[in-house]
Every structure is written in structure tokens, then in C-alpha cells.
Design a protein around this motif. Structure first.
Motif, PDB file in Angstrom:
ATOM      1  N   GLY A 141      90.659  69.069  11.734  1.00 45.85           N
ATOM      2  CA  GLY A 141      90.814  68.619  10.265  1.00 45.85           C
ATOM      3  C   GLY A 141      89.748  67.880   9.518  1.00 45.85           C
ATOM      4  O   GLY A 141      88.617  67.816  10.214  1.00 45.85           O
ATOM      5  N   GLU A 142      90.011  67.242   8.419  1.00 42.99           N
ATOM      6  CA  GLU A 142      88.912  66.806   7.694  1.00 42.99           C
ATOM      7  C   GLU A 142      88.707  65.346   8.276  1.00 42.99           C
ATOM      8  O   GLU A 142      87.578  64.925   8.320  1.00 42.99           O
ATOM      9  CB  GLU A 142      89.430  66.269   6.252  1.00 42.99           C
ATOM     10  N   ASN A 143      89.435  64.662   9.224  1.00 46.70           N
ATOM     11  CA  ASN A 143      89.133  63.607   9.883  1.00 46.70           C
ATOM     12  C   ASN A 143      88.578  63.849  11.543  1.00 46.70           C
ATOM     13  O   ASN A 143      88.310  62.697  12.226  1.00 46.70           O
ATOM     14  CB  ASN A 143      90.048  62.559  10.027  1.00 46.70           C
ATOM     15  N   TRP A 144      88.471  64.972  11.713  1.00 43.79           N
ATOM     16  CA  TRP A 144      87.820  65.477  12.818  1.00 43.79           C
ATOM     17  C   TRP A 144      88.686  65.139  14.343  1.00 43.79           C
ATOM     18  O   TRP A 144      87.961  65.243  15.398  1.00 43.79           O
ATOM     19  CB  TRP A 144      86.323  64.685  13.251  1.00 43.79           C
ATOM     20  N   GLU A 145      89.743  64.869  14.263  1.00 45.31           N
ATOM     21  CA  GLU A 145      90.772  64.655  15.247  1.00 45.31           C
ATOM     22  C   GLU A 145      90.894  65.837  16.016  1.00 45.31           C
ATOM     23  O   GLU A 145      91.060  66.830  15.476  1.00 45.31           O
ATOM     24  CB  GLU A 145      92.087  63.996  14.911  1.00 45.31           C
ATOM     25  N   ASN A 146      90.884  65.718  17.315  1.00 49.87           N
ATOM     26  CA  ASN A 146      90.922  66.757  18.247  1.00 49.87           C
ATOM     27  C   ASN A 146      92.202  67.401  18.044  1.00 49.87           C
ATOM     28  O   ASN A 146      93.092  66.742  18.139  1.00 49.87           O
ATOM     29  CB  ASN A 146      90.440  66.291  19.817  1.00 49.87           C
ATOM     30  N   ASP A 147      92.285  68.701  18.168  1.00 51.43           N
ATOM     31  CA  ASP A 147      93.226  69.646  18.179  1.00 51.43           C
ATOM     32  C   ASP A 147      93.121  70.569  19.130  1.00 51.43           C
ATOM     33  O   ASP A 147      92.827  71.987  18.643  1.00 51.43           O
ATOM     34  CB  ASP A 147      93.478  70.240  16.698  1.00 51.43           C
ATOM     35  N   ALA A 148      93.277  70.426  20.442  1.00 52.56           N
ATOM     36  CA  ALA A 148      93.048  71.396  21.475  1.00 52.56           C
ATOM     37  C   ALA A 148      94.064  72.467  21.257  1.00 52.56           C
ATOM     38  O   ALA A 148      93.630  73.941  21.520  1.00 52.56           O
ATOM     39  CB  ALA A 148      93.186  70.758  22.718  1.00 52.56           C
ATOM     40  N   ALA A 149      95.294  72.420  20.674  1.00 54.59           N
ATOM     41  CA  ALA A 149      96.289  73.415  20.863  1.00 54.59           C
ATOM     42  C   ALA A 149      95.765  74.481  19.605  1.00 54.59           C
ATOM     43  O   ALA A 149      95.811  75.722  19.870  1.00 54.59           O
ATOM     44  CB  ALA A 149      97.642  72.809  20.375  1.00 54.59           C
ATOM     45  N   ILE A 173      79.391  80.468  19.529  1.00 54.41           N
ATOM     46  CA  ILE A 173      79.109  79.205  19.663  1.00 54.41           C
ATOM     47  C   ILE A 173      80.280  78.149  19.392  1.00 54.41           C
ATOM     48  O   ILE A 173      80.978  78.247  18.540  1.00 54.41           O
ATOM     49  CB  ILE A 173      77.855  78.712  18.655  1.00 54.41           C
ATOM     50  N   ASP A 174      80.396  77.391  20.570  1.00 58.38           N
ATOM     51  CA  ASP A 174      81.341  76.181  20.627  1.00 58.38           C
ATOM     52  C   ASP A 174      80.490  74.960  19.762  1.00 58.38           C
ATOM     53  O   ASP A 174      79.824  74.465  20.427  1.00 58.38           O
ATOM     54  CB  ASP A 174      81.915  75.783  21.909  1.00 58.38           C
ATOM     55  N   LEU A 175      80.688  74.856  18.605  1.00 56.66           N
ATOM     56  CA  LEU A 175      80.028  73.951  17.884  1.00 56.66           C
ATOM     57  C   LEU A 175      80.522  72.633  17.066  1.00 56.66           C
ATOM     58  O   LEU A 175      81.057  72.755  15.957  1.00 56.66           O
ATOM     59  CB  LEU A 175      79.527  74.783  16.573  1.00 56.66           C
ATOM     60  N   GLY A 176      80.742  71.670  18.008  1.00 57.77           N
ATOM     61  CA  GLY A 176      81.695  70.571  17.559  1.00 57.77           C
ATOM     62  C   GLY A 176      82.886  70.894  17.216  1.00 57.77           C
ATOM     63  O   GLY A 176      83.692  71.438  18.153  1.00 57.77           O
ATOM     64  N   GLY A 177      83.578  70.586  15.882  1.00 59.89           N
ATOM     65  CA  GLY A 177      84.805  70.899  15.404  1.00 59.89           C
ATOM     66  C   GLY A 177      84.780  72.338  15.007  1.00 59.89           C
ATOM     67  O   GLY A 177      86.155  72.809  14.347  1.00 59.89           O
ATOM     68  N   MET A 178      83.877  73.334  14.962  1.00 62.58           N
ATOM     69  CA  MET A 178      83.979  74.489  14.730  1.00 62.58           C
ATOM     70  C   MET A 178      83.843  75.641  15.599  1.00 62.58           C
ATOM     71  O   MET A 178      83.114  75.193  16.551  1.00 62.58           O
ATOM     72  CB  MET A 178      82.984  74.895  13.419  1.00 62.58           C
ATOM     73  N   LEU A 179      84.495  76.560  15.431  1.00 63.40           N
ATOM     74  CA  LEU A 179      84.081  77.833  16.133  1.00 63.40           C
ATOM     75  C   LEU A 179      82.952  78.866  15.436  1.00 63.40           C
ATOM     76  O   LEU A 179      83.471  79.340  14.240  1.00 63.40           O
ATOM     77  CB  LEU A 179      85.247  78.821  16.510  1.00 63.40           C
ATOM     78  N   VAL A 180      81.972  79.220  16.003  1.00 64.57           N
ATOM     79  CA  VAL A 180      81.276  80.307  15.510  1.00 64.57           C
ATOM     80  C   VAL A 180      81.666  81.860  16.271  1.00 64.57           C
ATOM     81  O   VAL A 180      81.567  81.705  17.515  1.00 64.57           O
ATOM     82  CB  VAL A 180      79.782  80.226  15.686  1.00 64.57           C
ATOM     83  N   LEU A 181      82.256  82.683  15.627  1.00 64.79           N
ATOM     84  CA  LEU A 181      82.943  83.689  16.156  1.00 64.79           C
ATOM     85  C   LEU A 181      81.738  85.046  15.773  1.00 64.79           C
ATOM     86  O   LEU A 181      81.228  84.776  14.762  1.00 64.79           O
ATOM     87  CB  LEU A 181      84.180  84.222  15.616  1.00 64.79           C
ATOM     88  N   ALA A 182      81.561  85.790  16.618  1.00 66.13           N
ATOM     89  CA  ALA A 182      80.768  86.993  16.524  1.00 66.13           C
ATOM     90  C   ALA A 182      81.221  88.404  17.055  1.00 66.13           C
ATOM     91  O   ALA A 182      82.177  88.487  17.807  1.00 66.13           O
ATOM     92  CB  ALA A 182      79.392  86.781  17.270  1.00 66.13           C
ATOM     93  N   GLY A 183      80.780  89.397  16.306  1.00 59.53           N
ATOM     94  CA  GLY A 183      81.524  90.723  16.577  1.00 59.53           C
ATOM     95  C   GLY A 183      81.099  91.702  15.640  1.00 59.53           C
ATOM     96  O   GLY A 183      80.184  91.694  14.903  1.00 59.53           O
ATOM     97  N   ASN A 184      81.669  92.961  15.497  1.00 62.52           N
ATOM     98  CA  ASN A 184      81.292  93.941  14.874  1.00 62.52           C
ATOM     99  C   ASN A 184      82.056  93.740  13.342  1.00 62.52           C
ATOM    100  O   ASN A 184      82.987  92.911  13.418  1.00 62.52           O
ATOM    101  CB  ASN A 184      81.491  95.450  15.461  1.00 62.52           C
TER     102      ASN A 184
END
Length: 344
Positions: A141-149, A173-184
Motif C-alpha cells: 500500500g501507500e505506506n509500503w507495509e509488507n503484505d506477503a499474502a 522482476i521482483d521490484l521492491g513493493g512492485m511486481l513487474v509481470l511479462a508475457g504475451n
């Protein structure tokens, strides 16, 4: 008093309109280096890096291309890494995605010119083939708290979409608090349809980005290996942290294995930038994390990676900002207000 630092090199998407002229503004004294890159570009019939940087006009359609953005980012980032103040001791080097190639040169495993050859070759191959695409979606979220679930839920959906007929989708790419997803296209559209727009911009497509760090890039990796020989790679002068969090130590690196990783796993498997930063923090405990230019967008992912590790008790954005205000630990050289902290 010496300050220890981990240098972090950025990847694609960091040379944008505000960065036009970066080489000329910040590194006029390094034009001989840039002209050596121009010579390599000329051999391939490509426009000079100095001309691209010195142009009067920036257009996304041109400057976001892999064969244009990659060499510009490489030149700017490597020059920044060479411009650090004398009291800074670089204890390790890492990078994000294409930034791994830059890290190899900044860390001494590739000469500046051979590093440029790697970046220019791979950027051109990616652009010529342009297999698939990328998008970005946050799990914090906006405050970067970890949300593993939440992260696990997103990755489970990625796997579900990937298993659907006609769809390719994977973590890029596992990019900090973001996920970079790639595909077709089918896979990317399926994800976009499944998730609402948040923070007014996510899921966000990345223009002129291929499906980096996925199996879709196997043909690009094969061509890169055919064009770029292992003899280019030497012992690093500084520890290098790759996209798995593995450390390549000076004097103890298998250079054939380094070549194999760089033009194999690094191209076709997910890149864990978060783990690279966390390894840097835990193994080297630097005074500073210095993100070279161009741009400054990678700083957020570095900060989030530290917060996700609860490094030095920083468990959210507010805690990081309090530390940064008291004594800066993160310097983005692409920001004029922070650059002087690294260059002296």
C-alpha cells in the motif's frame, strides 16, 4: 572519513525527457569515453550516443526503444559510477535488470567498451524481436507495509493466467513493493481485466518493453550468446550482486559461469532485485546506497526493498523517511538535490 557504499545501476525506462542532455550536462569531461561508444555504434550503422543525448527533441516512440534507451542509460550510469567522491569506498555493485550489464562494467568484470557492446547488442536484439511486453503492479500500500499474502495471491493469479490457453504470463522482476509481470498480449490483457486500476496508474504497461526475464526470451539469449563471447568477461574488481542475490567475489569468480548466467538465466528467468538489495544490506551494511542516473525512479524500489527486510528497524515508508531525513542512506544521482552528496 571514508563512507562505504553499494552502487546500484538502473535498467530500462530511466532515460526520459528530463534526462535529455544528461551526458553533456554532467559528464562533459568524459566525452572521450562516450566517443568510444559512438565508434561501436557506428560499426553497427547506429546513431551516435552523443548525438542522441545532444538532440533538441525527445520523443517516447524513439527514446523508449531498446536500441536507443539501453546505450544512453549505460553511458550515463557508468559515467556516474566513475564520478563518485574520493571519500566513497564502493563495497559492492548491483543493478536492476539491464542494470546488471552496467554493474558488470562498473564492478570491473567488463571493460567500459565491452560492457557497452553487451548492452548495445542485447538492447538491439530485444528491440528487433520485441517478444511480448511488461506491466507493473504493486502489492504494498501507500505506506509500503509488507503484505506477503497479497503478493502470494497476485503470483497465484499470474500462474493461473499462464495456465490458460493462449496466455503467457510470469513474474519478470521482483521490484521492491512492485511486481513487474511479462508475457504475451493475451496474458497481459487477462491480468489487466482481472485487476482494477489503483493509484490512478496501475496496472501500468511499459512502452517498448519486451517480456524480459521470462522463457519467451530464449531466442534472444541464444543470439546474445552467439554474438558475445565469454572471453570478454574477467575477474570483477568489486563484489557483484546478481538478480538472484548471489555474490560474485573478486579473485574467486568463474568467468565462464558469469558469462553463462549473464546471457542465460539472467535473460530467461525472473530477476529478484529485492533480494539483491537485501543481500547488499545484510552482507555489506553500507553507509550509503547510491543509485546512479539517469533518472531517479529506482530509488523507491531500493527503499521498499529495505523496508520489506525491516532493515535497521525501518518497517514502513514513514520510518524510512525519518531515517532519510535524519541522515540520508539513499542517494539518487539522477536528482540534482542529492547528486552533490555522492560527487562531493
Amino acid at each position: 572519513m571514508t563512507r562505504t557504499a553499494v552502487v546500484i545501476c538502473p535498467g530500462r525506462g530511466t532515460y526520459n525527457k528530463p534526462e535529455l542532455g544528461y551526458l553533456h550536462r554532467h559528464h562533459a569531461q568524459r566525452m572521450d569515453l562516450f566517443h568510444s561508444f559512438d565508434t561501436i555504434r557506428a560499426e553497427a550503422g547506429q546513431e551516435a550516443v552523443t548525438a542522441l543525448d545532444g538532440a533538441n527533441r525527445y520523443t517516447v516512440s524513439k527514446y523508449s526503444r531498446g536500441d536507443i534507451a539501453s546505450p544512453l542509460i549505460y553511458a550515463a550510469s557508468l559515467a556516474d559510477a566513475q564520478a563518485l567522491a574520493e571519500d566513497i569506498e564502493v563495497v559492492a555493485v548491483t543493478g536492476n535488470s539491464m542494470g546488471w550489464y552496467i554493474a558488470l562494467a562498473a564492478g570491473g568484470a567488463l571493460s567500459p567498451q565491452d560492457g557497452f557492446r553487451v548492452v548495445n547488442t542485447m538492447g538491439t536484439l530485444m528491440q528487433d524481436q520485441l517478444i511480448g511486453g511488461q506491466l507493473v503492479y504493486p502489492f504494498v500500500g501507500e505506506n509500503w507495509e509488507n503484505d506477503a499474502a497479497r503478493k502470494a495471491e497476485l503470483l497465484a493469479d499470474v500462474a493461473r493466467i499462464n495456465a490458460s490457453d493462449g496466455c503467457d504470463l510470469a513474474l519478470s522482476i521482483d521490484l521492491g513493493g512492485m511486481l513487474v509481470l511479462a508475457g504475451n498480449e493475451a496474458g497481459l490483457k487477462a491480468f489487466e481485466a482481472a485487476y482494477p486500476t489503483i493509484q490512478d496508474r496501475f496496472p501500468m504497461r511499459l512502452p517498448n518493453h519486451a517480456a524480459f526475464h521470462t522463457a519467451l526470451q530464449v531466442p534472444v539469449a541464444a543470439e546474445g550468446r552467439a554474438r558475445l563471447g565469454a572471453e570478454m568477461f574477467g575477474q570483477p574488481e568489486r563484489p557483484l550482486i546478481d538478480g538472484r542475490g548471489k555474490i560474485w567475489w573478486p579473485g574467486a569468480t568463474d568467468t565462464q559461469a558469469l558469462w553463462d548466467y549473464t546471457l542465460g538465466h539472467q535473460v530467461t528467468e525472473a530477476y529478484d532485485f529485492t533480494r539483491a538489495i537485501q543481500t547488499a544490506a545484510r552482507e555489506f551494511a553500507p553507509d550509503l546506497f547510491i543509485v546512479t542516473g539517469p533518472g531517479a525512479t529506482l530509488g523507491g524500489a531500493v527503499a521498499q526493498s529495505l523496508v520489506l527486510a525491516d532493515w535497521r528497524g525501518m518497517s514502513d515508508k514513514a520510518a524510512f523517511q525519518a531515517q532519510q531525513d535524519a541522515q540520508p542512506i539513499l542517494i539518487a544521482m539522477g536528482r540534482d538535490d542529492q547528486r552533490v552528496l555522492a560527487t562531493g
